[in-house]
Design a protein around this motif. Sequence first.
Motif, PDB file in Angstrom:
ATOM      1  N   LYS A  39       0.741  -1.380  -0.330  1.00 38.15           N
ATOM      2  CA  LYS A  39       0.234   0.254  -0.138  1.00 38.15           C
ATOM      3  C   LYS A  39       0.902   1.347  -0.005  1.00 38.15           C
ATOM      4  O   LYS A  39       1.567   1.455   1.173  1.00 38.15           O
ATOM      5  N   VAL A  40       1.149   2.181  -0.876  1.00 40.85           N
ATOM      6  CA  VAL A  40       1.742   3.081  -1.452  1.00 40.85           C
ATOM      7  C   VAL A  40       1.560   4.141  -1.309  1.00 40.85           C
ATOM      8  O   VAL A  40       0.640   5.069  -1.807  1.00 40.85           O
ATOM      9  N   PRO A  41       1.620   5.210   0.126  1.00 45.70           N
ATOM     10  CA  PRO A  41       1.879   6.501   0.059  1.00 45.70           C
ATOM     11  C   PRO A  41       2.027   7.311  -1.297  1.00 45.70           C
ATOM     12  O   PRO A  41       2.361   6.666  -1.673  1.00 45.70           O
ATOM     13  N   GLU A 159       3.746  -3.311   9.067  1.00 46.23           N
ATOM     14  CA  GLU A 159       2.958  -2.056   9.145  1.00 46.23           C
ATOM     15  C   GLU A 159       4.325  -1.183   9.553  1.00 46.23           C
ATOM     16  O   GLU A 159       4.804  -1.129  10.227  1.00 46.23           O
ATOM     17  N   GLY A 160       3.910   0.389  10.059  1.00 45.15           N
ATOM     18  CA  GLY A 160       4.850   1.584  10.652  1.00 45.15           C
ATOM     19  C   GLY A 160       4.948   2.494  10.132  1.00 45.15           C
ATOM     20  O   GLY A 160       5.539   2.635   8.373  1.00 45.15           O
ATOM     21  N   PHE A 200       2.495  -4.981   3.146  1.00 49.82           N
ATOM     22  CA  PHE A 200       3.431  -4.018   3.449  1.00 49.82           C
ATOM     23  C   PHE A 200       2.706  -2.844   3.162  1.00 49.82           C
ATOM     24  O   PHE A 200       2.304  -2.278   2.327  1.00 49.82           O
ATOM     25  N   GLU A 201       2.875  -1.934   4.236  1.00 49.78           N
ATOM     26  CA  GLU A 201       1.619  -0.758   5.163  1.00 49.78           C
ATOM     27  C   GLU A 201       2.974  -0.102   5.322  1.00 49.78           C
ATOM     28  O   GLU A 201       3.140   0.446   6.385  1.00 49.78           O
ATOM     29  N   PRO A 202       3.531   1.120   4.934  1.00 46.16           N
ATOM     30  CA  PRO A 202       4.537   2.517   5.252  1.00 46.16           C
ATOM     31  C   PRO A 202       3.774   3.261   4.799  1.00 46.16           C
ATOM     32  O   PRO A 202       2.491   3.902   4.613  1.00 46.16           O
ATOM     33  N   MET A 203       3.817   4.594   6.403  1.00 46.17           N
ATOM     34  CA  MET A 203       3.743   5.981   6.030  1.00 46.17           C
ATOM     35  C   MET A 203       4.607   6.221   6.406  1.00 46.17           C
ATOM     36  O   MET A 203       5.823   6.150   6.646  1.00 46.17           O
TER      37      MET A 203
END
Length: 257
Positions: A39-41, A159-160, A200-203
């Motif tokens: 999931k790409v911001p 995540e993170g 994978f969900e980066p912020m």
Amino acid sequence: MKFYFSAFLWVLSSSLGGCAQDYSLAPPANTEQVTVRIKVPPELEAKKMEVMYRSATCQRTRRDAYGEPYKVDGFHGIEVQPQQQGQSDIYEAKLARDGGGACQWHLANVTFGVVHRYPEQFGDEVTFGGGGGVVVIFDNNDSPMGGADTKVDGDLTVEGGYYPLLQESFIGGHRVQLVLWRVTGGYRKYQALSAREIYFEPMIYSNYVVRSVGPMVKKDGGYRKIIYPDGSVQFDGRSGPNFNNLEAIRQAVESKK
């Protein structure tokens, strides 16, 4: 399943044996797959995945400290470009567990992650310097980035948040690099032997920039100066900022909103 072959990441030498020089991948049509979703911001972008397959059939010859030969599993690397799913922010790739072919390849590990889309927003001279990477190992071998830090059963969710770290250096020429910083600027490494789904969900916390300023000249005690988003300074020889300090600063600000 569609692979996007760009280049070998690792070159197989002529010491590979048992395959009559045919060490191409040929996944069976009904092979089990591992799905990797990111999931790409908006500020980030997914980079190409580096996928390694290993083979006990097509081995390589190495030599020990005494010059004696020994065999190790052969390895074959490809690049896979994750594909955007419609107009969403999800990017996906499917990896064959069984790489097939004469070498009977099996999926060993995948390295993937995100990079900053616009590092210049932090300054005209800023270039991207790393961070935001994940390694997932599917067998009992180390990856090119080393062994796993965490072992998981079943599917894996990572995540993170990451903090933008501007690393300014002077020795050897002036440069400023943007690093996506979490606990370190390196890779988060997992062993997931039975995973079928990787998510994978980066912020990125773009409003909480931390700076690392190196010494002007090389000398004893010439430590980097770490300047936190609240203006506090760390000057104790550590190579990077304290992640817990960054979290405390961000949470203190957000609690007042």
